[in-house]
Write a protein that holds these residues in place. Sequence first.
Motif, PDB file in Angstrom:
ATOM      1  N   TYR A  26       0.838  -1.207   0.000  1.00  0.00           N
ATOM      2  CA  TYR A  26       0.000   0.000   0.000  1.00  0.00           C
ATOM      3  C   TYR A  26       0.873   1.258   0.000  1.00  0.00           C
ATOM      4  O   TYR A  26       0.672   2.169  -0.804  1.00  0.00           O
ATOM      5  N   GLU A  27       1.845   1.274   0.909  1.00  0.00           N
ATOM      6  CA  GLU A  27       2.735   2.435   0.996  1.00  0.00           C
ATOM      7  C   GLU A  27       3.507   2.628  -0.313  1.00  0.00           C
ATOM      8  O   GLU A  27       3.682   3.749  -0.790  1.00  0.00           O
ATOM      9  N   MET A  28       3.942   1.528  -0.898  1.00  0.00           N
ATOM     10  CA  MET A  28       4.691   1.612  -2.160  1.00  0.00           C
ATOM     11  C   MET A  28       3.811   2.154  -3.297  1.00  0.00           C
ATOM     12  O   MET A  28       4.238   3.015  -4.064  1.00  0.00           O
ATOM     13  N   THR A  51      14.955  -1.844   1.880  1.00  0.00           N
ATOM     14  CA  THR A  51      14.803  -2.727   3.034  1.00  0.00           C
ATOM     15  C   THR A  51      15.762  -2.347   4.159  1.00  0.00           C
ATOM     16  O   THR A  51      16.901  -1.942   3.921  1.00  0.00           O
ATOM     17  N   ASP A  52      15.262  -2.506   5.389  1.00  0.00           N
ATOM     18  CA  ASP A  52      15.926  -2.105   6.624  1.00  0.00           C
ATOM     19  C   ASP A  52      16.381  -3.390   7.300  1.00  0.00           C
ATOM     20  O   ASP A  52      15.585  -4.063   7.950  1.00  0.00           O
ATOM     21  N   GLU A  53      17.655  -3.737   7.126  1.00  0.00           N
ATOM     22  CA  GLU A  53      18.048  -5.124   7.371  1.00  0.00           C
ATOM     23  C   GLU A  53      18.752  -5.412   8.694  1.00  0.00           C
ATOM     24  O   GLU A  53      19.002  -6.562   9.015  1.00  0.00           O
ATOM     25  N   LYS A 265       1.714   5.478  10.209  1.00  0.00           N
ATOM     26  CA  LYS A 265       1.512   6.298  11.410  1.00  0.00           C
ATOM     27  C   LYS A 265       2.290   5.800  12.629  1.00  0.00           C
ATOM     28  O   LYS A 265       2.484   6.543  13.571  1.00  0.00           O
ATOM     29  N   ASP A 266       2.726   4.525  12.609  1.00  0.00           N
ATOM     30  CA  ASP A 266       3.435   3.992  13.777  1.00  0.00           C
ATOM     31  C   ASP A 266       4.876   4.490  13.887  1.00  0.00           C
ATOM     32  O   ASP A 266       5.492   4.326  14.929  1.00  0.00           O
ATOM     33  N   ILE A 267       5.411   5.084  12.827  1.00  0.00           N
ATOM     34  CA  ILE A 267       6.835   5.462  12.894  1.00  0.00           C
ATOM     35  C   ILE A 267       7.042   6.965  12.695  1.00  0.00           C
ATOM     36  O   ILE A 267       8.087   7.406  12.258  1.00  0.00           O
TER      37      ILE A 267
HETATM   38  O1  ME8 Z   1       8.774   0.310  10.360  1.00  0.00           O
HETATM   39  N1  ME8 Z   1      -1.003  -1.000   6.981  1.00  0.00           N
HETATM   40  O2  ME8 Z   1       9.464  -1.285   8.847  1.00  0.00           O
HETATM   41  P1  ME8 Z   1       8.112  -2.151   8.717  1.00  0.00           P
HETATM   42  C1  ME8 Z   1      -0.347   0.031   6.420  1.00  0.00           C
HETATM   43  N2  ME8 Z   1      11.938  -0.562   9.044  1.00  0.00           N
HETATM   44  N3  ME8 Z   1       0.969   0.247   6.563  1.00  0.00           N
HETATM   45  C2  ME8 Z   1       1.671  -0.602   7.312  1.00  0.00           C
HETATM   46  C3  ME8 Z   1       1.059  -1.715   7.940  1.00  0.00           C
HETATM   47  C4  ME8 Z   1      -0.350  -1.904   7.739  1.00  0.00           C
HETATM   48  N4  ME8 Z   1      -1.029  -2.910   8.263  1.00  0.00           N
HETATM   49  N5  ME8 Z   1       2.028  -2.379   8.614  1.00  0.00           N
HETATM   50  C5  ME8 Z   1       3.202  -1.690   8.407  1.00  0.00           C
HETATM   51  C6  ME8 Z   1       9.637  -0.216   9.689  1.00  0.00           C
HETATM   52  N6  ME8 Z   1       2.987  -0.631   7.617  1.00  0.00           N
HETATM   53  C7  ME8 Z   1      11.039   0.365   9.619  1.00  0.00           C
HETATM   54  C8  ME8 Z   1      11.000   1.660   8.832  1.00  0.00           C
HETATM   55  S1  ME8 Z   1      12.158   3.819   7.721  1.00  0.00           S
HETATM   56  C9  ME8 Z   1      13.620   4.589   7.852  1.00  0.00           C
HETATM   57  C10 ME8 Z   1      12.328   2.368   8.683  1.00  0.00           C
HETATM   58  C11 ME8 Z   1       3.988   0.367   7.172  1.00  0.00           C
HETATM   59  O3  ME8 Z   1       8.485  -3.260   7.787  1.00  0.00           O
HETATM   60  C12 ME8 Z   1       4.768   0.964   8.340  1.00  0.00           C
HETATM   61  O4  ME8 Z   1       4.013   1.970   8.953  1.00  0.00           O
HETATM   62  O5  ME8 Z   1       7.587  -2.513  10.062  1.00  0.00           O
HETATM   63  C13 ME8 Z   1       6.007   1.478   7.637  1.00  0.00           C
HETATM   64  O6  ME8 Z   1       5.800   2.768   7.100  1.00  0.00           O
HETATM   65  C14 ME8 Z   1       6.221   0.465   6.514  1.00  0.00           C
HETATM   66  O7  ME8 Z   1       4.985  -0.255   6.379  1.00  0.00           O
HETATM   67  C15 ME8 Z   1       7.345  -0.521   6.812  1.00  0.00           C
HETATM   68  O8  ME8 Z   1       7.073  -1.172   8.049  1.00  0.00           O
END
Ligand code: ME8
Length: 520
Positions: A26-28, A51-53, A265-267
Amino acid sequence: MTDKSPFFISTAISYPNGAPHIGHAYEMMATDSMARFKRLDGHPVFFITGTDEHGQKMQQTAEKFGMTAAQLADQNAPVFEKMAKVLNLSNDDFIRTTQPRHYEASKAIWKAMEANGDIYLDSYAGWYSVRDEAYYAESETEVREDGVRYGPQGSPVEWTEEESYFFRLSAYEDKLLALYEAQPDFMGPSERRNEVISFVKGGLRDLSISRTTFDWGIPVPGNDKHVMYVWVDALTNYITALGYPNIDADKFKTFWGNATHIIGKDIIRFHTVYWPAFLMSAGLDIPGRVFAHGFLFNRGEKMSKSVGNVIDPFGLIEEYGLDQTRFFFLREVPFGQDGNYSHEAIVNRTNADLANDLGNLASRSLSMIAKNCDKALPEPGAFSTEDQAMLDQTDAMLEKCREFMDKQLIHKALETIWDVVGEANRYFASQEPWALRKTDPARMNTVLYVTAEIIRQVGILAQPYIPESAEKLLDLFALPSDKRDFASLGPVGRLAAGTPIDKPSPVFPRYVEKTEENEA
Ligand code: ME8
């Protein structure tokens, strides 16, 4: 002249501790629509994802699977890269935080913050959530009935005590508040802004930015016993992509300074508190905007592996089609709010908005032209009030969409376009060009011309959201590629009479429910 300044946009980088889910997709998709919009609107664009590895979450998940964190990352990061391709993302780069260029950038920003006197060695004792990779003050946590202590996002926290480097975040309280004041659009939507401001006003404590109890991270310059806290390196990915620390290179100079970060919104705290403070410390420009979208739920329920309702984006695209999936999420969910997915809702959008309203209108009107007008767009007569009103509404779409997209209101931009599609359907039905064929062919020509012109402009403006289908729609007019950008919208790009128009091939298939009868 409208502004054509360079535009940098990013998604968050995902933890590849599992397969990508629909929240990531969705975000992408949303960020891609913004990047494509700006490109079509004449801006130089740089769009990144990745990716954040590193970090403890990756390390712990890997241990569970009996592999190393590096193996886990190497297994899953390519699935995220593949997803970017499958989603037809127009990203200019894909950052993996295990790449050497990222080590270089992270070490450089660390040294810059250190040189500014903002990093010191001490020891940390406090609560840490591995799932959120976040430190929390005790007042942000609570012990629930199960006896476990949880953080504000509902994930368990554990007591952590170790030697750690600290970032002097407390020194940035006033500077951050001044930033929010001076740059009112720094973060959106506005509800989030108030949350962040009150968090900062509540007092900032220095931030622990290194760990010693595990080693899956970027070594701290000058002290190999420590690895950087994963968020220090993760946030730095945005400038890694622009070649940091080489700040004199064209790419960095062109694109850093007015960045837009799209995140969930969580970050938001990491992006609107820690990140600007790190940047100020390192003497770098602050992003122009951080926008937090909502969370996606499956029929109102949080998606979780244990409930078994996690939606696989690859499966969804397979089932409904890529542009149908893109359109559904971007049109249905107000960007910035939480949203829901259901089979009925996606079928409804696919069939009503795409197949019926746009697809049928294009196929009916263009078939009539192919059949009755010698396969060429007819010469219109003088425009009636209805024709002119229709064209005016169509010509006005760009400005409205631009305004909405600048505020990340993707759903409003799509609503603007589909309002025109709806109006065009009413126009076509009330003008009855099929009846005019015998009674007033000149008038039929005008109605068909106006309808074709609306479809041209809708096709051009729909490209950011449904790129493949919009391309097919524009192919029906054999529109040359240099006539497909936003500079061609409005009266300047009006279709020329005589444009060849063949019997149209269908662009938007209807979704047909899979019943036993249909399958047979
Ligand atoms: O937070 N619905 O990674 P991530 C919509 N590595 N968006 C969602 C979601 C959902 N159910 N679950 C997650 C991280 N996201 C860090 C980020 S940035 C420098 C480092 C979104 O894999 C989440 O809010 O947990 C975030 O923007 C992205 O997916 C990656 O989440």
